[in-house]
Motif scaffolding. Structure first.
Motif, PDB file in Angstrom:
ATOM      1  N   GLN A  44      39.942  38.046  36.435  1.00  0.00           N
ATOM      2  CA  GLN A  44      39.138  37.455  37.180  1.00  0.00           C
ATOM      3  C   GLN A  44      37.805  38.137  37.104  1.00  0.00           C
ATOM      4  OE1 GLN A  44      42.361  35.576  37.761  1.00  0.00           O
ATOM      5  NE2 GLN A  44      42.721  37.673  37.855  1.00  0.00           N
ATOM      6  N   ALA A  45      37.463  39.125  36.733  1.00  0.00           N
ATOM      7  CA  ALA A  45      36.275  39.838  36.434  1.00  0.00           C
ATOM      8  C   ALA A  45      35.433  39.268  35.285  1.00  0.00           C
ATOM      9  CB  ALA A  45      36.551  41.374  36.258  1.00  0.00           C
ATOM     10  N   LEU A  74      36.661  49.279  36.435  1.00  0.00           N
ATOM     11  CA  LEU A  74      37.417  49.818  37.523  1.00  0.00           C
ATOM     12  C   LEU A  74      37.385  51.240  37.582  1.00  0.00           C
ATOM     13  CD1 LEU A  74      39.429  49.412  40.074  1.00  0.00           C
ATOM     14  CD2 LEU A  74      41.315  49.624  38.360  1.00  0.00           C
ATOM     15  N   ARG A 116      30.526  42.561  42.693  1.00  0.00           N
ATOM     16  CA  ARG A 116      31.293  43.459  43.288  1.00  0.00           C
ATOM     17  C   ARG A 116      32.587  42.767  43.923  1.00  0.00           C
ATOM     18  NH1 ARG A 116      32.804  46.267  48.093  1.00  0.00           N
ATOM     19  NH2 ARG A 116      31.086  45.345  49.075  1.00  0.00           N
ATOM     20  N   PHE A 117      33.801  42.812  43.551  1.00  0.00           N
ATOM     21  CA  PHE A 117      35.124  42.268  44.164  1.00  0.00           C
ATOM     22  C   PHE A 117      35.430  43.023  45.467  1.00  0.00           C
ATOM     23  CE2 PHE A 117      36.814  40.269  40.256  1.00  0.00           C
ATOM     24  CZ  PHE A 117      35.911  39.238  39.950  1.00  0.00           C
ATOM     25  N   LYS A 166      41.440  42.033  35.440  1.00  0.00           N
ATOM     26  CA  LYS A 166      40.490  41.923  34.552  1.00  0.00           C
ATOM     27  C   LYS A 166      40.138  40.675  34.229  1.00  0.00           C
ATOM     28  CE  LYS A 166      39.068  43.553  30.042  1.00  0.00           C
ATOM     29  NZ  LYS A 166      39.542  44.740  28.798  1.00  0.00           N
ATOM     30  N   ILE A 216      30.873  43.895  36.312  1.00  0.00           N
ATOM     31  CA  ILE A 216      31.618  43.366  37.437  1.00  0.00           C
ATOM     32  C   ILE A 216      32.847  44.510  37.767  1.00  0.00           C
ATOM     33  CG2 ILE A 216      33.446  41.824  37.974  1.00  0.00           C
ATOM     34  CD1 ILE A 216      31.492  41.306  34.950  1.00  0.00           C
ATOM     35  N   ASP A 217      32.627  44.955  38.960  1.00  0.00           N
ATOM     36  CA  ASP A 217      33.346  46.103  39.754  1.00  0.00           C
ATOM     37  C   ASP A 217      34.528  45.531  40.406  1.00  0.00           C
ATOM     38  OD1 ASP A 217      34.343  48.207  41.141  1.00  0.00           O
ATOM     39  OD2 ASP A 217      32.572  48.470  42.152  1.00  0.00           O
ATOM     40  N   ASP A 218      35.580  45.570  39.697  1.00  0.00           N
ATOM     41  CA  ASP A 218      36.972  44.968  40.210  1.00  0.00           C
ATOM     42  C   ASP A 218      37.661  45.802  41.326  1.00  0.00           C
ATOM     43  OD1 ASP A 218      39.046  43.407  40.268  1.00  0.00           O
ATOM     44  OD2 ASP A 218      40.059  44.306  38.291  1.00  0.00           O
ATOM     45  N   TYR A 272      39.575  34.914  43.117  1.00  0.00           N
ATOM     46  CA  TYR A 272      38.905  36.218  43.659  1.00  0.00           C
ATOM     47  C   TYR A 272      37.876  36.072  44.792  1.00  0.00           C
ATOM     48  CZ  TYR A 272      35.439  34.592  40.172  1.00  0.00           C
ATOM     49  OH  TYR A 272      34.496  34.027  39.613  1.00  0.00           O
ATOM     50  N   PRO A 318      33.438  44.238  32.542  1.00  0.00           N
ATOM     51  CA  PRO A 318      34.648  44.525  33.824  1.00  0.00           C
ATOM     52  C   PRO A 318      34.927  46.062  33.857  1.00  0.00           C
ATOM     53  CG  PRO A 318      35.751  43.448  32.213  1.00  0.00           C
ATOM     54  CD  PRO A 318      34.179  43.621  31.411  1.00  0.00           C
ATOM     55  N   ASN A 372      40.654  44.933  44.048  1.00  0.00           N
ATOM     56  CA  ASN A 372      41.074  44.837  42.854  1.00  0.00           C
ATOM     57  C   ASN A 372      41.832  43.465  42.463  1.00  0.00           C
ATOM     58  OD1 ASN A 372      43.662  45.905  40.659  1.00  0.00           O
ATOM     59  ND2 ASN A 372      41.424  45.645  39.977  1.00  0.00           N
TER      60      ASN A 372
END
Length: 315
Positions: free
Chosen positions: A74-75, A10, A65-66, A72, A39-41, A307, A8, A69
């Motif tokens: 959820q990522a 950010l 990609r979320f 973490k 995983i891009d939060d 998410y 994860p 934000n």
């Protein structure tokens, strides 16, 4: 597939390519079959562009990609859902977790000794007052409350058997307590390994002091959920019955006293015991109903992701 590496992140554009190259060297030198899931939060820098470029160039790289934000936990939930490796490794993207630790972590899980192995950053390169001391206090409280004897609950570098990550549900801000969630789910073979901690090379930490406050609140939540999450009536119902019984006893005393012992005394409503009895019986009824409603909610619970994924790489 032997390994899934879930990362994860950010706003870590400076470190992503260097981190992947480091991971790839370690994987190739050990001849692992692996995948790397970024995983891009909700990054606001060029992190997603770099992930897409890595995925286009390397078939073992996957990206999620979320839309914004979401946190973490959820990522990790999204990464765990997609992971297909027999062993799943989680690590942070800031280069403070050392990929050279992965082969030994893999062996600890693959040989069947552990369901989960958590890293322990015994020697840290963080601020003593801002991070190290609060972290020690937090970990002490987590050990005492959960019964899981780990020195570093918040270390991002962990290894899991696939059955663990497919069983537990990481939500809210519970990523700190994945070992506790695993224990509550029945995975008791939880180990620990001293890992090397790297000084941060790029940027600054994304976590402030508020994470420790939130961490303690989450610790109380997980303690409560682990003891009463499946049976709220055992707590609220018991308290409700107790409070109602206290109120009933006061009412009975007042009734007997007024009818038989002191019929000419002051009105019952002029006595403080009347209000104690009334309040206790009302509170008891409310607590009992809270337990009853809790039981209904548990039985009608539907699992849902908290998410929204905006884009995936083609891999």
């Amino acid at each position: 597939m032997q390994l899934s590496i879930v990362i994860p992140l950010l706003n870590e554009e400076e470190s992503l390519e260097e981190l992947y190259d480091w991971i790839a060297r370690v994987m190739q030198s050990n001849q692992f079959l692996y995948e790397v899931i970024f995983i891009d939060d909700g990054s606001t820098d060029n992190s997603w562009s770099i992930i897409k470029r890595l995925a286009d160039t390397h078939q073992e790289v996957k990206g999620i990609r979320f839309l914004k934000n979401f946190g973490k936990s959820q990522a990790l939930h999204a990464g765990f859902k997609d992971a297909i490796g027999d062993v799943v490794i989680t690590m942070d993207a800031d280069l403070q977790d050392n990929p050279e630790e992965i082969p030994e972590l893999y062996q600890l899980i693959a040989k069947g000794n552990f369901d989960l192995v958590s890293g322990w950053k015994k020697k840290r390169y963080d601020s003593i007052l801002a991070k190290n001391l609060p972290s020690k206090l937090f970990n002490w409280a987590a050990r005492r409350t959960s019964g899981v004897q780990l020195h570093d609950f918040n270390c991002g570098l962990k290894a899991y058997d696939q059955s663990v990550i497919k069983t537990i549900e990481v939500s809210g801000e519970m990523h700190r307590y994945i070992p506790v969630l695993a224990k509550n789910a029945g995975f008791v073979r939880i180990g620990e390994k001293v890992v090397r901690h790297q000084a941060r090379k790029y940027g600054s930490t994304k976590f402030g002091m508020e994470r420790f406050i939130n961490g303690f609140l989450d610790l109380l939540t997980i303690w409560f959920v682990s003891k009463f999450g499946k049976r709220p009536m055992h707590l609220f119902g018991a308290l409700g019955v107790l409070m109602f019984f206290i109120g009933f006893c006061f009412s009975l005393y007042l009734g007997v006293d007024k009818l038989f012992l002191n019929p000419t005394s002051r009105l019952i409503t002029d006595r403080p015991q009347f209000y104690i009895a009334l309040t206790s019986m009302i509170l008891g009824t409310q607590l009992f109903l809270a337990g009853f409603i809790g039981e209904i909610l548990i039985r009608s619970k539907r699992t849902s992701e908290n998410y929204q994924i905006g884009e995936r790489t083609a891999n």
